[in-house]
Design an enzyme around this catalytic site. Structure first.
Site, PDB file in Angstrom:
ATOM      1  N   GLU A 155      40.097  42.192  38.959  1.00 51.91           N
ATOM      2  CA  GLU A 155      39.597  41.365  40.333  1.00 51.91           C
ATOM      3  C   GLU A 155      41.280  41.372  40.895  1.00 51.91           C
ATOM      4  OE1 GLU A 155      37.119  38.243  39.732  1.00 51.91           O
ATOM      5  OE2 GLU A 155      35.633  39.396  39.252  1.00 51.91           O
ATOM      6  N   GLU A 287      31.122  44.138  36.341  1.00 47.96           N
ATOM      7  CA  GLU A 287      30.601  42.981  36.035  1.00 47.96           C
ATOM      8  C   GLU A 287      29.352  42.583  36.840  1.00 47.96           C
ATOM      9  OE1 GLU A 287      33.554  39.824  35.863  1.00 47.96           O
ATOM     10  OE2 GLU A 287      35.050  41.090  34.942  1.00 47.96           O
TER      11      GLU A 287
END
Length: 349
Positions: A155, A287
């Site tokens: 991220e 995820e």
């Protein structure tokens, strides 16, 4: 071994469809912080995971998962010249080997290495370090077969340049730097020999956010082999999935599953289909997961199965976020709620 494993000419779209459902080996090789000893073992256990065993890896595969995402924080165990600790590299390779031997595919990434902050602070130095890291990884794994996929980042996004919750000032600059990280990744891997020119690659989208991924400023690097997929993460609504009590940005939610909730979920996944999948570019939800003691198992399981179903039914591979405290007991090598996992896996049957 030394020899190059054979690779097929199948498309990345087919490769991703073959994955079934996936799971993360979270909070093990990706631990980061300044408070633990900089040894391979200390990093692996720093965030509460037991030392990973081959038996533990086999247990995930036996349950029916087709792919394991292996989050790794490499910069934690680098020397001052950017060389990855050789013992750490060996350990990562050992676990990658166990994953592949178990019959699962493996996605190897760079996780809590903070590339956007490094590049924002020192563009050339940050990109050089990033390039240097991937050069070492690419070289070590270049002869592995196609079931090993590399993922550019976790991220990442340039909040110091652009506030994605307010206006467009700095947006183009932020995306340009982000796109450059992905381009650097593709260029390094494709020029590194072995099977790497043909390896399936997973490119993170900006903040692995669906809306940011579907933005026109997110530009994919040129890839001569055309073997790339896009990664997004799914934790919507974060007031349900992430928090257990009210925080300054949101009120903790314990219920989910209304028609509006499902419409929102399907709408978000449809955006990915329209932008990428229907144009031949596969998508992986790297995820997703719903956590916290304040909600019932029913809600957690409904949300998890609904997200997996929405993704999988549209040709997108969902990879569950899982740490040693979540669904899988890494010491006993079995899932804590096998019936739930069976239901989840049945989505792919």
């Amino acid at each position: 071994g030394c020899g190059k494993e054979p690779v097929s000419d199948r498309s990345t779209l087919d490769f991703v469809r073959d994955m079934g459902l996936g799971i993360n080996l979270g909070n093990a090789l990706d631990s980061t912080g300044t408070w633990f000893e900089k040894t391979v073992e200390a990093q692996e256990t720093a965030w509460g995971s037991p030392i990973i065993t081959e038996e533990a890896i086999k247990g995930y595969a036996a349950a029916g998962f087709g792919v394991m995402r292996l989050p790794v924080s490499w910069t934690v165990l680098m020397d001052e010249n950017g060389k990855i600790d050789p013992d750490f590299m060996d350990r990562v390779e050992e676990i990658v080997g166990w994953i592949l031997d178990s019959g699962m595919k493996c996605i190897l990434n760079t996780h809590h290495d903070g590339w956007s902050s490094k590049v924002a602070a020192d563009r050339d130095g940050g990109l050089e370090l990033y390039k240097n890291m991937w050069t070492q990884i690419a070289d070590r794994f270049k002869n592995y077969g196609e079931d090993l996929m590399f993922e550019s980042m976790n991220e990442e996004g340039f909040d110091s340049l652009w506030n994605r919750y307010g206006g467009t000032s700095g947006k183009s600059e932020a995306y340009a730097l982000f796109n450059e990280l992905n381009k650097t990744f593709v260029d390094v891997i494709r020029s590194s020999g072995g099977n790497n020119p043909e390896r399936h690659l997973l490119l993170a989208s900006y903040w692995t956010d669906i809306n940011c991924a579907c933005d026109d400023e997110f530009i994919l690097p040129d890839d001569p082999s055309g073997k790339i997929a896009i990664s997004v993460h799914y934790y919507d609504p974060s007031t349900l999935t992430i928090i257990s009590e009210d925080v300054d940005w949101g009120k903790a939610q314990t219920e989910w599953g209304s028609e509006d909730d499902l419409n929102y979920l399907n709408g978000q996944i449809d955006k990915l289909v329209d932008k990428f999948v229907s144009n031949g570019i596969p998508v992986i939800v790297g995820e997703y997961g719903c956590f916290g003691e304040n909600k019932s198992r029913e809600v957690i399981e409904l949300w998890t199965e609904s997200v997996a179903e929405a993704a999988y039914s549209r040709g997108i591979c969902p990879i569950l976020w899982d740490t040693s405290g979540d669904e899988y007991d890494r010491s006993a090598c079995k899932f804590r709620r096998p019936e739930f996992i069976e239901e989840l896996i049945s989505i792919a049957k």
